[in-house]
Design a protein around this motif. Structure first.
Motif, PDB file in Angstrom:
ATOM      1  N   ARG A 186     -97.016  12.032 -10.669  1.00  6.21           N
ATOM      2  CA  ARG A 186     -96.150  10.853 -10.658  1.00  6.21           C
ATOM      3  C   ARG A 186     -96.977   9.574 -10.781  1.00  6.21           C
ATOM      4  N   TRP A 187     -98.132   9.533 -10.091  1.00  8.99           N
ATOM      5  CA  TRP A 187     -99.040   8.392 -10.224  1.00  8.99           C
ATOM      6  C   TRP A 187     -99.472   8.242 -11.684  1.00  8.99           C
ATOM      7  N   ASP A 188     -99.823   9.350 -12.289  1.00  9.53           N
ATOM      8  CA  ASP A 188    -100.269   9.354 -13.673  1.00  9.53           C
ATOM      9  C   ASP A 188     -99.224   8.709 -14.577  1.00  9.53           C
ATOM     10  N   MET A 189     -97.984   9.118 -14.427  1.00  9.38           N
ATOM     11  CA  MET A 189     -96.904   8.613 -15.274  1.00  9.38           C
ATOM     12  C   MET A 189     -96.614   7.143 -14.982  1.00  9.38           C
ATOM     13  N   GLU A 190     -96.621   6.760 -13.699  1.00  3.57           N
ATOM     14  CA  GLU A 190     -96.329   5.375 -13.340  1.00  3.57           C
ATOM     15  C   GLU A 190     -97.392   4.425 -13.888  1.00  3.57           C
ATOM     16  N   ILE A 191     -98.660   4.790 -13.707  1.00  2.92           N
ATOM     17  CA  ILE A 191     -99.739   3.917 -14.173  1.00  2.92           C
ATOM     18  C   ILE A 191     -99.763   3.849 -15.690  1.00  2.92           C
ATOM     19  N   ASP A 192     -99.471   4.965 -16.338  1.00  2.50           N
ATOM     20  CA  ASP A 192     -99.420   4.973 -17.801  1.00  2.50           C
ATOM     21  C   ASP A 192     -98.338   4.007 -18.298  1.00  2.50           C
ATOM     22  N   ARG A 193     -97.182   4.026 -17.653  1.00  7.17           N
ATOM     23  CA  ARG A 193     -96.108   3.102 -18.034  1.00  7.17           C
ATOM     24  C   ARG A 193     -96.528   1.654 -17.808  1.00  7.17           C
ATOM     25  N   ASN A 194     -97.208   1.401 -16.692  1.00  5.79           N
ATOM     26  CA  ASN A 194     -97.667   0.040 -16.396  1.00  5.79           C
ATOM     27  C   ASN A 194     -98.685  -0.452 -17.425  1.00  5.79           C
ATOM     28  N   CYS A 195     -99.570   0.452 -17.854  1.00  4.26           N
ATOM     29  CA  CYS A 195    -100.563   0.076 -18.871  1.00  4.26           C
ATOM     30  C   CYS A 195     -99.882  -0.299 -20.190  1.00  4.26           C
ATOM     31  N   VAL A 196     -98.919   0.522 -20.593  1.00  7.45           N
ATOM     32  CA  VAL A 196     -98.201   0.255 -21.845  1.00  7.45           C
ATOM     33  C   VAL A 196     -97.449  -1.065 -21.747  1.00  7.45           C
ATOM     34  N   ARG A 197     -96.811  -1.288 -20.596  1.00  3.58           N
ATOM     35  CA  ARG A 197     -96.046  -2.523 -20.410  1.00  3.58           C
ATOM     36  C   ARG A 197     -96.968  -3.747 -20.436  1.00  3.58           C
ATOM     37  N   LEU A 198     -98.124  -3.623 -19.800  1.00  4.03           N
ATOM     38  CA  LEU A 198     -99.063  -4.747 -19.767  1.00  4.03           C
ATOM     39  C   LEU A 198     -99.608  -5.060 -21.155  1.00  4.03           C
ATOM     40  N   LEU A 199     -99.898  -4.014 -21.914  1.00  9.85           N
ATOM     41  CA  LEU A 199    -100.409  -4.213 -23.271  1.00  9.85           C
ATOM     42  C   LEU A 199     -99.368  -4.875 -24.173  1.00  9.85           C
ATOM     43  N   SER A 200     -98.131  -4.456 -24.035  1.00  8.51           N
ATOM     44  CA  SER A 200     -97.082  -4.981 -24.910  1.00  8.51           C
ATOM     45  C   SER A 200     -96.678  -6.402 -24.532  1.00  8.51           C
ATOM     46  N   ARG A 201     -96.692  -6.708 -23.239  1.00  9.16           N
ATOM     47  CA  ARG A 201     -96.236  -8.031 -22.798  1.00  9.16           C
ATOM     48  C   ARG A 201     -97.327  -9.086 -22.884  1.00  9.16           C
ATOM     49  N   ARG A 202     -98.557  -8.720 -22.535  1.00  2.11           N
ATOM     50  CA  ARG A 202     -99.633  -9.710 -22.440  1.00  2.11           C
ATOM     51  C   ARG A 202    -100.577  -9.721 -23.631  1.00  2.11           C
ATOM     52  N   GLN A 203    -100.608  -8.597 -24.360  1.00  5.26           N
ATOM     53  CA  GLN A 203    -101.516  -8.476 -25.505  1.00  5.26           C
ATOM     54  C   GLN A 203    -102.922  -8.985 -25.167  1.00  5.26           C
TER      55      GLN A 203
ATOM     56  N   VAL B 147    -107.742  -2.570 -19.468  1.00  2.00           N
ATOM     57  CA  VAL B 147    -106.494  -1.808 -19.485  1.00  2.00           C
ATOM     58  C   VAL B 147    -106.700  -0.451 -20.136  1.00  2.00           C
ATOM     59  N   MET B 148    -107.440  -0.410 -21.231  1.00  2.00           N
ATOM     60  CA  MET B 148    -107.702   0.857 -21.911  1.00  2.00           C
ATOM     61  C   MET B 148    -108.509   1.802 -21.024  1.00  2.00           C
ATOM     62  N   ALA B 149    -109.508   1.259 -20.337  1.00  2.00           N
ATOM     63  CA  ALA B 149    -110.346   2.088 -19.470  1.00  2.00           C
ATOM     64  C   ALA B 149    -109.562   2.617 -18.284  1.00  2.00           C
ATOM     65  N   LEU B 150    -108.689   1.792 -17.719  1.00  2.00           N
ATOM     66  CA  LEU B 150    -107.863   2.238 -16.603  1.00  2.00           C
ATOM     67  C   LEU B 150    -106.950   3.379 -17.039  1.00  2.00           C
ATOM     68  N   ASN B 151    -106.410   3.258 -18.229  1.00  2.00           N
ATOM     69  CA  ASN B 151    -105.540   4.310 -18.742  1.00  2.00           C
ATOM     70  C   ASN B 151    -106.300   5.622 -18.903  1.00  2.00           C
ATOM     71  N   LYS B 152    -107.542   5.535 -19.379  1.00  2.00           N
ATOM     72  CA  LYS B 152    -108.371   6.738 -19.517  1.00  2.00           C
ATOM     73  C   LYS B 152    -108.780   7.279 -18.146  1.00  2.00           C
ATOM     74  N   ALA B 153    -109.079   6.368 -17.227  1.00  2.00           N
ATOM     75  CA  ALA B 153    -109.498   6.787 -15.890  1.00  2.00           C
ATOM     76  C   ALA B 153    -108.401   7.580 -15.193  1.00  2.00           C
ATOM     77  N   VAL B 154    -107.167   7.153 -15.389  1.00  2.00           N
ATOM     78  CA  VAL B 154    -106.038   7.851 -14.777  1.00  2.00           C
ATOM     79  C   VAL B 154    -105.951   9.288 -15.281  1.00  2.00           C
ATOM     80  N   ASN B 155    -106.253   9.479 -16.559  1.00  2.00           N
ATOM     81  CA  ASN B 155    -106.245  10.831 -17.114  1.00  2.00           C
ATOM     82  C   ASN B 155    -107.279  11.707 -16.415  1.00  2.00           C
ATOM     83  N   ASP B 156    -108.470  11.147 -16.171  1.00  2.00           N
ATOM     84  CA  ASP B 156    -109.501  11.921 -15.481  1.00  2.00           C
ATOM     85  C   ASP B 156    -109.110  12.192 -14.025  1.00  2.00           C
TER      86      ASP B 156
END
Length: 230
Positions: free
Chosen positions: A62-79, A88-97
């Protein structure tokens, strides 16, 4: 652990980045605890506790999915650009690990259930070796999370350039092979123990990945597939 970063003109962006990092660090502490519990279960053979570790993987997912959604939202809104984009990219990869570390904890618990279902208890020497490897893995995960929280590239480099878990794993596997050759343990049990040990070694490897992401954020270097010690 306090996250270190530069302040931005848009304070809301700062808040969103900090919230994202806090979620990642919280997830990191959770999976670290999962691994610790799994190793304890391996030693004690507590069936109920092993089942709890397995069930706990759902929270990690659930953490994985929530953080992934937050990363996508941050990228799309703030560019974000430059360091912020790398963050943001590194955090998204870190969550996968981190999610994979949770999977390894689950695998250890599952192998433990399989071992004890046969009515076999691993020798004390094997449990001690397991804890030896677990200590290395746990320290590496802690150091990786700390370097992430402080964006400490120096600490991350030290972690990325060393990994004593390989040698320890090989030593344990040689010892384990003697139990199989001498017939002291059923082959199925030896395989389960080997798989549990391999899962623990992968935890240490994932910690190295986390350190590499810190280097990427701070220095812009992607060293994931490099064997060169710089």
């Amino acid at each position: 652990m306090a996250f270190a970063s530069s302040r931005h003109t848009v304070k809301r962006f700062d808040a969103e980045i900090h919230q994202l990092v806090d979620l990642v660090l919280e997830m990191g502490r959770a999976v670290e605890l999962q691994v610790s519990r799994a190793v304890t279960v391996f030693r004690t053979g507590d069936i109920e506790a092993a089942q709890e570790v397995i069930a706990g993987d759902q929270a990690v997912n659930r953490w994985d999915m929530e953080i992934d959604r937050n990363c996508v939202r941050l990228l799309s809104r703030r560019q974000p650009m430059s360091t912020d984009l790398r963050m943001v990219m590194a955090l998204n990869k870190a969550v996968n690990d981190l999610e994979r570390i949770g999977d390894e904890a689950k695998a250890i618990a599952e192998r433990t259930l399989s071992i004890y279902a046969r009515g076999v208890r691993p020798q004390e020497a094997i449990s001690l070796e397991m804890e030896r490897l677990a200590l290395i893995a746990d320290q590496r995960v802690q150091q990786a999370l700390d370097s992430f929280a402080r964006l400490d590239a120096e600490q991350a480099w030290a972690l990325a350039q060393t990994d004593e878990s390989d040698g320890v794993f090989e030593d344990i596997m040689r010892s384990l092979s003697t139990y199989a050759l001498d017939g002291e343990l059923p082959i199925g049990t030896v395989i389960d123990i080997a798989l549990a040990l391999k899962a623990l070694q992968r935890v240490a490897e994932r910690a190295r990945n986390l350190a590499e992401y810190v280097i990427y954020i701070v220095e812009g270097q992607d060293i994931r597939h490099s064997n060169v010690v710089l």
